[in-house]
Every structure is written in structure tokens, then in C-alpha cells.
Design an enzyme around this catalytic site. Sequence first.
Site, PDB file in Angstrom:
ATOM      1  N   HIS A 142      -2.442  -3.057  -5.870  1.00  0.00           N
ATOM      2  CA  HIS A 142      -2.894  -2.740  -4.433  1.00  0.00           C
ATOM      3  C   HIS A 142      -4.351  -2.875  -4.512  1.00  0.00           C
ATOM      4  O   HIS A 142      -5.241  -1.957  -5.123  1.00  0.00           O
ATOM      5  CB  HIS A 142      -2.572  -1.327  -4.129  1.00  0.00           C
ATOM      6  CG  HIS A 142      -2.982  -0.835  -2.908  1.00  0.00           C
ATOM      7  ND1 HIS A 142      -3.253   0.565  -2.640  1.00  0.00           N
ATOM      8  CD2 HIS A 142      -3.325  -1.500  -1.775  1.00  0.00           C
ATOM      9  CE1 HIS A 142      -3.554   0.479  -1.226  1.00  0.00           C
ATOM     10  NE2 HIS A 142      -3.455  -0.660  -0.621  1.00  0.00           N
ATOM     11  N   SER A 172       0.817  -1.117  -0.042  1.00  0.00           N
ATOM     12  CA  SER A 172       0.040  -0.066  -0.132  1.00  0.00           C
ATOM     13  C   SER A 172       0.793   1.223  -0.103  1.00  0.00           C
ATOM     14  O   SER A 172       0.117   2.253  -0.102  1.00  0.00           O
ATOM     15  CB  SER A 172      -0.864   0.010   1.279  1.00  0.00           C
ATOM     16  OG  SER A 172      -0.082  -0.045   2.490  1.00  0.00           O
ATOM     17  N   GLU A 220      -5.489  -0.446  -7.252  1.00  0.00           N
ATOM     18  CA  GLU A 220      -4.423   0.821  -7.494  1.00  0.00           C
ATOM     19  C   GLU A 220      -3.339   0.118  -8.312  1.00  0.00           C
ATOM     20  O   GLU A 220      -2.505  -0.788  -7.723  1.00  0.00           O
ATOM     21  CB  GLU A 220      -4.020   1.396  -6.370  1.00  0.00           C
ATOM     22  CG  GLU A 220      -3.702   2.925  -6.670  1.00  0.00           C
ATOM     23  CD  GLU A 220      -3.224   3.518  -5.050  1.00  0.00           C
ATOM     24  OE1 GLU A 220      -3.039   4.735  -5.092  1.00  0.00           O
ATOM     25  OE2 GLU A 220      -3.113   2.924  -4.157  1.00  0.00           O
ATOM     26  N   ASN A 255      -3.153   5.959  -0.299  1.00  0.00           N
ATOM     27  CA  ASN A 255      -2.657   6.396   1.150  1.00  0.00           C
ATOM     28  C   ASN A 255      -1.950   7.644   1.214  1.00  0.00           C
ATOM     29  O   ASN A 255      -1.539   8.280   2.393  1.00  0.00           O
ATOM     30  CB  ASN A 255      -1.514   5.254   1.609  1.00  0.00           C
ATOM     31  CG  ASN A 255      -2.525   4.178   2.077  1.00  0.00           C
ATOM     32  OD1 ASN A 255      -3.598   4.408   2.629  1.00  0.00           O
ATOM     33  ND2 ASN A 255      -2.115   2.833   1.508  1.00  0.00           N
TER      34      ASN A 255
END
Length: 295
Positions: free
Chosen positions: A139, A118, A151, A189
Amino acid sequence: MNTIAVIGSGTMGNGIAHTFAQFGYPVNLIDISKEALEKAISTIGKNLDRQVGKGTLTEAEKMATLSHISTFTDLQTGVAHADLVVEAATEQLELKLKIFKDLDAFAKPGAILASNTSSISITRIASVTGRGDKVIGMHFMNPVPVMKLVEVIRGYATSDETTENIMALSKKLAKVPVEVNDYPGFVANRILMPMINEAIYTLYENVAGVAEIDTVMKLGMAHPMGPLQLADFIGLDVCLAILRVLQEGFGHPKYAPCPLLVNMVAAGHKGIKSGAGFYNYANGVKEPVVAAKFL
């Protein structure tokens, strides 16, 4: 893609295995612990039962999904014939580097090596292999069988062909892939963790309590879950690790983790998985921890 290997049978790993198997892919689920693998299969079974109960899956489809999953404790055997390997191990750089170095030796030359990281650099991970063009980030979001986003992170050397293959494969899983470039935290993130960290600072500075902070974000910003509850769901140790990747990667103080988060992780309060975080989860009931606990 034919056979898929998934490394790590925890929350993300078993969710990834579940999703590929549900769409008919043979999956080799790999972990060093036989007990962890047994727990993962049990979890997948319960999640499939939930889908059957909701009418989104038939009993026959549930059994077919489980039949597509094989378990392995030996990495070399598990990945030998895989066309795609998805690593979903703990979010620790050194561990991932070791795994990918081994994967480069054990996986067949044409196999794509993906990481579910992540926040950790795909370029850095790829650097320990001799196939940087075939290393990519994939991800998934938690819970994997439910969340639509994947992702897809291109490392510095990731080829167009590898990226196109993973984008197409994600769509076959009924996911929505979004291609992003390899910078700390990627997109999800890089935006989410500073928000969670600021919510923790808001609690740390006694601006408001746990329930109040989460209520403001749910009712005022239309978030389905408040940032403190979400942090518990993600895992406070995972949030801390990602913030440290952001802080190191950008060298900017705005990414420094709140001291309260650091202390909570050090004390073993990691959220849902430990039974306590910003909320207590004893006996299956979620109760916000009183503000005095955090002062």
C-alpha cells in the site's frame, strides 16, 4: 526483482510505475484503455519535469525513467514475464478478485502478486489464487513518488520470504516499509478514516464550517492538511468505500459513514477529481464550500 508489472494507470498506478522506473526497474504499465495509458505517461512526464525543475532529477534521468516504462492493454502479455505484479485498480472487491484470479493464471509461477489496496483483505484476495504464500499488500501513499511510507500487509498465508522480499524492495525505492497484519483498514486507514468521518460529522452537525474545521486540525494538531481537504484529495468515493469495508469488517456502528458523505458521493461530488467536494476547485482555485450547502 527484474520486470515489474503495474495494473491500473490512474493516480496510484502511474505513481507506482513512475517510482519503480525512476529506480531503474523495467515497468509494464497495464490498463484496458489506450487513452488512459497515454494520459498516465503524460502525467508521469509532467511529474518528472517538476522534479527536474526542483533540481532533484536531471533531464537525462527523466528520459531514462520514461524509457523504462512500456504500456499494455492486454493483461496476459503485460504480466507474462513479470517478477512482481502490483495491482492498483479501483477499490472494489469483485474487480480485484477477478484480476487476481486472472493473474494466477497468467503470471509465471514464481511471481509475487501484490495489491495496492488501502483496506480490502489481502487474505480474501489471495483466496482466489493458488499461491497464497506469494500474495501480499503493498500500500503506497499518494503522491507515490513523494511519500515515503509503504504499508506492507501480510495475508493469512503470506510467507516470510515474500514479506522479506517486498520489505527489501521497498527500501530499494527509498521508501520506509512498515509490516502490518491483515485486518480491515490495516493501520493507516483504520486510524485515518474514522477521523475524516468525524470531521464530516462535525460539519454535518453544523459545529463549524469547512475552513474552520481544517484550520483547527492544521494549527491545533500540526496536520499539514485539514481532514476535509485531505478527504477531497483522497477522493470522497474512496473514503466512503473504505469506511464501508471497516463497518462490514468490524460490525461496529462507529465506522458508519456520515450521511453527508454518502449524499455527496451520490451527487457526484468526489473531491478534486470531480472538481468539487468540501472545496470547489474551479479554475485551479481552492475555495471552501459554504456551510449552508451541507445543511
